[in-house]
Design a protein around this motif. Structure first.
Motif, short mmCIF file in Angstrom:
data_model
loop_
_atom_site.label_atom_id
_atom_site.label_comp_id
_atom_site.label_asym_id
_atom_site.label_seq_id
_atom_site.Cartn_x
_atom_site.Cartn_y
_atom_site.Cartn_z
N ILE A 44 2.81 4.92 -7.80
CA ILE A 44 1.92 5.63 -8.75
C ILE A 44 2.12 7.28 -8.76
O ILE A 44 2.10 7.66 -10.09
N TYR A 45 2.17 7.65 -7.69
CA TYR A 45 2.41 9.28 -7.57
C TYR A 45 3.69 9.56 -8.42
O TYR A 45 3.72 10.70 -9.25
N GLY A 46 4.92 8.77 -8.38
CA GLY A 46 6.14 9.00 -9.16
C GLY A 46 5.87 8.84 -10.70
O GLY A 46 6.31 9.75 -11.45
N VAL A 47 5.30 7.85 -11.12
CA VAL A 47 4.81 7.72 -12.44
C VAL A 47 4.12 8.55 -13.15
O VAL A 47 4.39 9.17 -14.34
N TRP A 48 3.00 9.28 -12.26
CA TRP A 48 2.14 10.20 -12.61
C TRP A 48 3.04 11.29 -12.92
O TRP A 48 2.43 12.18 -13.93
N GLY B 274 4.87 7.05 -20.46
CA GLY B 274 4.36 6.51 -19.55
C GLY B 274 4.39 4.98 -19.15
O GLY B 274 4.67 4.56 -18.09
N LEU B 275 4.47 4.19 -20.57
CA LEU B 275 4.91 2.88 -20.20
C LEU B 275 6.26 2.39 -19.71
O LEU B 275 6.18 1.73 -18.82
N ILE C 24 0.96 -1.20 -0.07
CA ILE C 24 0.04 0.01 0.01
C ILE C 24 0.97 1.39 -0.12
O ILE C 24 0.77 1.99 -0.80
N LEU C 25 1.93 1.46 0.96
CA LEU C 25 2.81 2.40 1.03
C LEU C 25 3.46 2.51 -0.32
O LEU C 25 3.65 3.72 -0.78
N LEU C 26 4.44 1.59 -0.65
CA LEU C 26 5.28 1.65 -1.71
C LEU C 26 4.52 1.78 -3.03
O LEU C 26 4.77 2.28 -4.14
N GLY C 27 3.28 1.26 -2.90
CA GLY C 27 2.52 1.39 -4.32
C GLY C 27 1.94 2.70 -4.56
O GLY C 27 1.99 3.38 -5.59
N GLY C 28 1.40 3.25 -3.66
CA GLY C 28 1.00 4.71 -3.66
C GLY C 28 2.15 5.59 -4.04
O GLY C 28 1.75 6.64 -4.88
N GLY C 29 3.43 5.53 -3.52
CA GLY C 29 4.59 6.05 -3.87
C GLY C 29 4.98 6.11 -5.29
O GLY C 29 5.39 6.85 -6.13
N PHE D 271 9.34 0.30 -15.29
CA PHE D 271 10.37 0.42 -14.56
C PHE D 271 10.11 0.58 -13.01
O PHE D 271 10.85 0.28 -12.07
N GLY D 272 9.31 1.41 -13.02
CA GLY D 272 8.57 1.88 -11.61
C GLY D 272 8.13 0.45 -11.01
O GLY D 272 8.38 0.25 -9.92
N PHE D 273 7.38 -0.35 -11.61
CA PHE D 273 6.73 -1.54 -11.48
C PHE D 273 7.86 -2.46 -10.79
O PHE D 273 7.79 -3.20 -9.68
N ILE D 274 8.98 -2.58 -11.40
CA ILE D 274 10.10 -3.41 -11.24
C ILE D 274 10.84 -2.94 -9.66
O ILE D 274 11.15 -3.93 -9.17
N ILE D 275 10.95 -1.62 -9.91
CA ILE D 275 11.73 -1.37 -8.63
C ILE D 275 10.74 -1.39 -7.45
O ILE D 275 11.21 -2.05 -6.15
N PHE D 276 9.44 -1.22 -7.34
CA PHE D 276 8.33 -1.35 -6.42
C PHE D 276 8.54 -2.80 -6.10
O PHE D 276 8.46 -3.14 -4.88
N ARG D 277 8.46 -3.76 -6.99
CA ARG D 277 8.28 -5.25 -6.70
C ARG D 277 9.71 -5.61 -5.87
O ARG D 277 9.59 -6.41 -4.86
#
Length: 243
Positions: free
Chosen positions: A43-47, A79-80, A36-41, A85-91
């Motif tokens: 999404i904010y960063g990607v946006w 965006g893609l 929840i915490l990292l996912g929110g961060g 890359f954000g998803f990789i780092i998040f995971r």
């Protein structure tokens, strides 16, 4: 490889059964909060970053004609790229931070499967698992980023994007599954031997990571993705080690 892939996918059904049988739900709390915490961060960063990257890429187009089309393509691609890359780092951040707790979960599941009593908590072992988890996460993220960037660049060639997109997903599934398998492998092998095990059963890693990624990308499944993937990976890893 196909047989191992199917085993990696079907192990999730067994994982759900074990959750109810041994009441393992307490282990879901930490990774859920981290997601929840990292996912929110993320999404904010990607946006915020995707538009800047798109504008930067579009700036390389030197002509006036076709500029609007190039701008649109650059925005979508930016965006893609940032999202992937954000998803990789998040995971991998979730994997590293929740790793010690997933190691405890994996050990408890293995002891249950072998009919052994659960081991008592050991702080030195906990810290050792954390250090190994960070080491494995760094190794995986470097290799995964390398191959993902390579496939992204190949995808820029007209006609190849239809091939590179599923290949990127397979690469991510493989490295995600490798990280999940290591929660069980760390009790039996050194890092080098664990890498050999994953390469030998790469179909198992891809199958485990395939379902794991789908859960992470779903609306609610991301809250339970890592613990379920850990249990599923442990079930199959214990089988392979016995063999």
């Amino acid at each position: 490889m196909l047989v191992s892939f199917i085993a990696g996918v079907s192990a999730y059904g067994r994982a759900i059964q074990l959750c109810f049988k041994y009441k393992l739900w307490i282990y879901f709390l930490v990774p859920a909060l981290l997601c929840i915490l990292l996912g929110g961060g993320m999404i904010y960063g990607v946006w915020n970053v995707s538009d800047d990257l798109g504008n930067w890429m579009a700036g390389f187009w030197p002509f006036n004609w076709g500029k609007s089309w190039v701008d649109n393509v650059a925005q979508v691609f930016g965006g893609l790229a940032v999202g992937a890359f954000g998803f990789i780092i998040f995971r991998n951040l979730v994997l590293a931070l929740a790793g010690p707790f997933m190691s405890l979960l994996s050990e408890r599941v293995e002891n249950r499967l072998r009919g052994q009593a659960s081991a008592t908590f050991n702080m030195s072992a906990f810290l050792s698992d954390m250090a190994r988890g960070v080491r494995i996460a760094l190794r995986l993220i470097v290799r995964e980023l390398f191959f993902t960037i390579l496939l992204f660049l190949l995808g820029l060639i007209p006609g190849l994007a239809i091939l590179t997109t599923p290949m990127i997903f397979i690469v991510q599934a493989y490295y995600a599954g490798a990280g999940n398998l290591d929660f069980a492998l760390e009790r039996h092998f050194r890092v080098r031997d664990s890498v050999r095990f994953v390469r030998q059963y790469r179909g198992l890693a891809i199958g485990n990571g395939f379902v794991y990624l789908l859960l992470l990308l779903s609306v609610v499944g991301f809250l339970v993705a890592l613990p379920l993937a850990t249990i599923a990976a442990t079930v199959e890893t214990v089988k392979k080690i016995k063999q």
